[in-house]
Design an enzyme around this catalytic site. Structure first.
Site, PDB file in Angstrom:
ATOM      1  N   GLU A  51     130.033  13.787  59.551  1.00  0.00           N
ATOM      2  CA  GLU A  51     129.041  14.590  60.272  1.00  0.00           C
ATOM      3  C   GLU A  51     129.389  16.079  60.228  1.00  0.00           C
ATOM      4  OE1 GLU A  51     128.609  13.570  64.441  1.00  0.00           O
ATOM      5  OE2 GLU A  51     127.337  15.300  64.822  1.00  0.00           O
TER       6      GLU A  51
ATOM      7  N   ASP B 112     134.564  17.005  69.712  1.00  0.00           N
ATOM      8  CA  ASP B 112     133.648  16.115  68.991  1.00  0.00           C
ATOM      9  C   ASP B 112     133.889  16.107  67.486  1.00  0.00           C
ATOM     10  OD1 ASP B 112     131.606  14.458  68.339  1.00  0.00           O
ATOM     11  OD2 ASP B 112     129.986  15.862  68.749  1.00  0.00           O
TER      12      ASP B 112
ATOM     13  N   GLU C  67     125.196  12.569  77.012  1.00  0.00           N
ATOM     14  CA  GLU C  67     124.090  13.038  76.177  1.00  0.00           C
ATOM     15  C   GLU C  67     122.787  12.313  76.506  1.00  0.00           C
ATOM     16  OE1 GLU C  67     125.640  12.792  72.113  1.00  0.00           O
ATOM     17  OE2 GLU C  67     126.425  14.820  72.328  1.00  0.00           O
TER      18      GLU C  67
HETATM   19  C1  GCV Z   1     125.796   8.934  68.461  1.00  0.00           C
HETATM   20  C2  GCV Z   1     127.861  13.772  68.575  1.00  0.00           C
HETATM   21  C3  GCV Z   1     126.859  13.457  67.503  1.00  0.00           C
HETATM   22  C4  GCV Z   1     125.804  12.468  68.001  1.00  0.00           C
HETATM   23  C5  GCV Z   1     126.551  11.206  68.488  1.00  0.00           C
HETATM   24  C6  GCV Z   1     127.509  11.621  69.597  1.00  0.00           C
HETATM   25  C7  GCV Z   1     128.325  10.455  70.107  1.00  0.00           C
HETATM   26  O1  GCV Z   1     127.277  14.499  69.599  1.00  0.00           O
HETATM   27  O2  GCV Z   1     126.260  14.636  67.064  1.00  0.00           O
HETATM   28  O3  GCV Z   1     124.946  12.168  66.939  1.00  0.00           O
HETATM   29  O4  GCV Z   1     125.638  10.243  68.954  1.00  0.00           O
HETATM   30  O5  GCV Z   1     128.419  12.576  69.085  1.00  0.00           O
HETATM   31  O6  GCV Z   1     129.434  10.293  69.615  1.00  0.00           O
HETATM   32  O7  GCV Z   1     127.864   9.734  70.968  1.00  0.00           O
END
Ligand code: GCV
Length: 685
Positions: free
Chosen positions: A368, A340, A267
């Site tokens: 989340e 995820d 990411e």
């Molecule tokens: C910390 C998902 C979440 C992100 C998070 C990522 C990760 O994509 O939406 O906010 O980033 O996981 O675990 O690195």
């Protein structure tokens, strides 16, 4: 012990009652019912905490004498202890402390204390805080960070800071959590600068007596960003020396520092691949720097990029070939599922595939994808399902728990992590019932064989004890409070799956905030694997992602017999059906219903379940203090409204493809699709 630290502990324990009924006291509400005399030959801050806790929370026979015995015994492992009704024996002071909490828990939950050896399942039981240095929290729903703040006083350590860190450490110790990563995996390089490291030292000093070791998330490009070096290539000598020096500096401040957590080449985060190196090259360079101090690297396997046809396969594709190439103080940190933290996923095949290097599970305590701090969702049943999943790594019975806790292959380190749901909100977690998820993570990290029901039972008794002291133990309290509330908790995860993503549907959330429904969300500029249609693949024929051998072939990453079981639509468990298959709308499921009808039934059932939770909660009003009662009641109303949006939005959206009526015996949608979509867009613009 010095007088000052003794007084500090007294004041610290005495201050708990100030927060009375707002949930700040968590599961640590019990007050002593009688006197106890606690004896220990050794004195230290940790032992004093153990003594004080027993004296403050004693519920056993008044006038009893409890012996705390530090004595080596090979049967006791790591932080473990032997407990009997009036004695705790351990190899370490921390073992004594954990034993004291266990003794109190057993008294407070009416669980007879018989002589037992209690060893932890994992050596390192860690919370990952996604806390940013400005005090905000990524995916945090309970206020600002307890560790970091913005402004000119950002680095000033106040008495208030120290008080909250102590309470936090105590809560963790009481459930066996022994590590905390203090900052977000999307790390700022500033964490490694001297001002921030001094604050890290201050935090570590407070957490230490409670056995909570400090860890940091670090940014791979720190040598360039704060070190003034031209590269962060892990094989470059200057870079290696920079990290060695930095690690030495950290240990000079925090001698028991735990190690680093890294999100690399994921990411948009930098990593070794930016220099043509592998994850192993990057992780090993840091592991070598930490090794002399017994530090570890937790290297995350959460990687994917937009070019891959199936995101669910990527972590496996990148890490499986590297098995055996990591140093023994590197642990690969793997999210429970391949994508995820979705409401339901099959386990990540990496738990079975990696045999030579250690793998640790990463769970998400913060909700989340499970309703933030609005929805009442008890996560332990999901974690239990995950830990008990059979991977077949070493024949039948090779559960994820046994693949990760060292019972199948010997591992130098074993660990488990949970992304924390903790913030500065008075009740810590945003929702009174979200505290149960923090509690459950700690208890499962200590004992991965506990059932979610046992944990719920404990948590309810401990959390609602003070107002029910006169009821606890009575049939009335058990039948009219404990049982219905526990039933609501145990049902709550499946309810969320039903109204959000039943039958293996996944990642159809509204963009960005991941709260409400958004199966329609697919702006032209957005990379495909960040849009829900990539995951649900709905068309006029059917719905679901084809991961069979004639699809993306993700099934082949699983060991037999799972591969064949998942590959065949007839034997694939229905809870994963649309995860592995693109299924026609008319396909008949085990119930005899068509896929379309079954989807409708699940969405409707989820909504009805939440309505049922409202009834359950209203009925228990007399057993709960007014503040917590009203708070939960209001949240359940919001959850109900949101479940209705999920049902209406998803059914009306998918109906455009199925072209079939919603079964006539179900309640009709009460929203228009357009309105639900506009609501989503208005929140994400
Ligand atoms: C910390 C998902 C979440 C992100 C998070 C990522 C990760 O994509 O939406 O906010 O980033 O996981 O675990 O690195």
């Amino acid at each position: 012990m010095k007088m000052k630290s003794f007084l500090n502990i007294v004041l610290f324990v005495a201050s708990f009652n100030l927060w009375a009924e707002y949930g700040h006291n968590l599961w640590l509400r019990a007050r002593n019912q009688g006197r106890v005399h606690v004896v220990c030959a050794k004195s230290s801050t940790t032992i004093s905490i153990a003594k004080m806790e027993l004296e403050q929370g004693w519920q056993g026979k008044s006038g009893a004498s409890v012996l705390l015995k530090l004595k080596s015994d090979k049967k006791i492992k790591g932080d473990g202890f032997v407990i009997s009704s009036l004695e705790i024996q351990a190899n370490t002071e921390l073992g004594i402390l954990y034993g004291a909490y266990e003794m109190l828990r057993r008294e407070q939950t009416n669980n007879i204390v018989s002589t037992e050896i209690i060893n932890p399942s994992y050596e390192r039981r860690i919370l990952n805080h996604w806390d940013n240095l400005d005090g905000s929290i990524e995916r945090g729903y309970s206020g600002k960070s307890i560790f970091w703040k913005s402004g000119k006083d950002a680095l000033v350590v106040t008495q208030k800071d120290i008080a909250i860190w102590k309470e936090y450490a105590r809560a963790n110790a009481s459930i066996g959590i022994n590590g905390a990563v203090l900052d977000n995996v999307n790390a700022s390089p500033l964490i490694l600068t001297s001002g921030y490291l001094k604050r890290v030292k201050a935090i570590a000093d407070v957490l230490r007596p409670f056995g909570v070791r400090t860890y940091l998330s670090v940014k791979f490009s720190s040598p360039v960003l704060i070190g003034g070096i031209k590269t962060s290539d892990p094989l470059n000598l200057e870079v290696i020396q920079w990290w060695n020096k930095k690690v030495k500096e950290i240990y000079s401040l925090v001698p028991d520092f735990g190690g680093f957590l890294i999100k690399a080449n994921s990411e948009g985060q930098p990593g070794p691949q930016d220099f043509g190196r592998t994850h192993a090259d990057g992780a090993n360079m840091l592991a070598d720097a930490l090794k002399p101090y017994d530090g570890i690297v937790m290297w995350r396997a959460f990687v994917y990029d937009s070019s891959d046809h199936d995101r669910a396969k990527q972590a496996y594709n990148e890490f499986m070939p590297l098995d055996g190439q990591f140093r023994d103080n590197v642990i690969i940190q793997v999210k429970n599922g391949p994508i995820d933290f979705q409401p339901r996923e099959p386990f990540s095949p990496l738990f079975e595939a990696m045999k030579k290097n250690s793998v640790m599970p990463e769970l998400q305590i913060t909700q989340e994808y499970l309703g933030h701090s609005v929805h009442l969702v008890y996560l332990a049943p999901m974690w239990e399902e995950f830990l008990k999943s059979d991977t077949y790594q070493n024949g039948s019975g090779s559960t994820v728990a046994s693949c990760t806790d060292g019972s199948i292959f010997p591992q130098k380190y074993t660990a488990i992590a949970g992304v924390a749901n903790i913030g500065l909100d008075t009740n810590w977690c945003g929702h009174q019932f979200a505290q149960a998820n923090w509690y459950a993570f700690g208890r499962l990290a200590w004992n991965n064989q506990l059932t979610s029901e046992q944990i719920a039972n404990e948590w309810i008794k401990l959390t609602f004890s003070s107002e029910s002291e006169q009821h606890l133990n009575t049939t009335d309290w058990t039948e009219n409070f404990l049982i219905p509330v526990k039933q609501m908790m145990m049902e709550s995860h499946e309810a969320a799956v039903n109204y959000m993503m039943p039958l293996g549907l996944h990642h159809i959330f509204a963009a960005e905030h991941h709260y409400g429904p958004g199966p329609w969300w697919a702006p032209k500029y957005m990379r495909k694997d960040w849009t829900p249609p990539y995951y649900h693949q709905a068309d006029t024929i059917g719905v679901g992602f084809n991961r069979t051998t004639i699809g993306s072939d993700a099934v082949s990453e699983y060991h037999e017999p799972l591969k064949s079981q998942f590959n065949d639509v007839k034997s694939c468990p229905e809870r994963y059906l649309l995860w592995f298959h693109h299924v026609p709308w008319d396909y008949k499921l085990k119930s005899g219903n068509s896929l379309w009808d079954e989807i409708c039934l699940h969405y409707d059932k989820g909504l009805q379940q939440v309505r049922g939770f409202q009834k359950t909660w209203d009925k228990v009003q007399q057993y709960v203090d007014a503040d917590r009662f009203v708070e939960v009641q209001v949240k359940l109303r919001n959850q109900s409204q949101n479940a209705q949006l999920w049902k209406d939005g998803c059914l009306l959206y998918f109906q455009q493809f199925s072209r079939k009526p919603i079964p006539y015996n179900l309640e009709r949608p009460i929203h228009n699709l357009q309105d639900v979509m506009e609501l989503d867009f208005s929140k994400t613009e």
